[in-house]
Design an enzyme around this catalytic site. Structure first.
Site, mmCIF file in Angstrom:
data_model
loop_
_atom_site.group_PDB
_atom_site.id
_atom_site.type_symbol
_atom_site.label_atom_id
_atom_site.label_comp_id
_atom_site.label_asym_id
_atom_site.label_seq_id
_atom_site.Cartn_x
_atom_site.Cartn_y
_atom_site.Cartn_z
ATOM 1 C CB ALA A 9 8.705 24.697 -21.677
ATOM 2 C CB SER A 10 12.714 27.116 -24.717
ATOM 3 O OG SER A 10 11.984 27.109 -25.921
ATOM 4 C CB THR A 11 14.302 27.812 -20.140
ATOM 5 O OG1 THR A 11 13.113 28.544 -19.796
ATOM 6 C CG2 THR A 11 14.975 28.477 -21.331
#
Length: 204
Positions: A9-11
């Site tokens: 996941a990016s964040t």
């Protein structure tokens, strides 16, 4: 052949394990079990990804690197993608993405069938490059739209920037005060070194 699932996941406020059930179900549909999961919260546009690196270190020739979609593996610029793909090829890994049907044949054991193995690798390699290029363009387009939005918000005097995570920054400060290095703190908290440096310089 071991199936190694990579979830990203990016964040940090996103759930990297969100697709775990989907990948597990997909593997079972292929009469396979996933040997290990590698999960992390980091941008796919970054080359420094500890869990992806651990997967590559663990992998053996013939293993499968399973992802939900190619953009979970890479949103890298062209040269960085070429380097990552070269590492994957050197390790003898096959990349299988749930959203890329042409890659699903990679779940099958082709030991002893060199022709089929080479054909699969050739087709999959071409599709991987195409999907990686699309993932990168999507990333750049979103960044461009975000930048335009920030400029407009600033012109209107309503831009406040991303709110700081006070709890996380407090923990970072505590670890730094305990003598931990910037890199060790970043690895422990699972954040960027730039965030740690910001806390170190500017405080909580």
């Amino acid at each position: 052949m071991y199936i190694r699932a990579y979830l990203r996941a990016s964040t940090e406020d996103q759930d990297a394990s969100r697709a775990r059930d989907q990948l597990t179900g997909f593997a079972k549909d292929q009469s396979r079990n996933i040997a290990s999961y590698y999960m992390e919260n980091v941008s796919g546009a970054k080359t420094e990804r500890p869990e992806l690196r651990r997967l590559l270190n663990d992998a053996q020739p013939g293993d499968v690197l399973l992802v939900e979609a190619i953009d979970r593996l890479s949103r890298l610029p062209r040269e960085d993608w070429k380097q990552l793909r070269a590492e994957i090829e050197i390790k003898g890994l096959r990349v299988v993405a749930v959203d890329l049907p042409t890659s699903h044949q990679g779940m099958k054991d082709t030991t002893g069938d060199e022709f089929t193995a080479r054909m699969l690798d050739a087709i999959n390699g071409m599709m991987l490059d195409m999907m990686a290029a699309i993932a990168r363009k999507d990333y750049e387009d979103r960044r461009h739209r975000q930048a335009q939005g920030i400029v407009k918000a600033k012109e209107q005097g309503i831009y406040k920037g991303r709110p700081k995570d006070a709890a996380k920054r407090k923990k970072i400060a505590e670890l730094l005060a305990d003598g931990k290095t910037v890199r060790k703190v970043a690895d422990y908290i699972k954040c960027s070194t730039s965030t740690v440096q910001d806390v170190k310089k500017n405080g909580i």
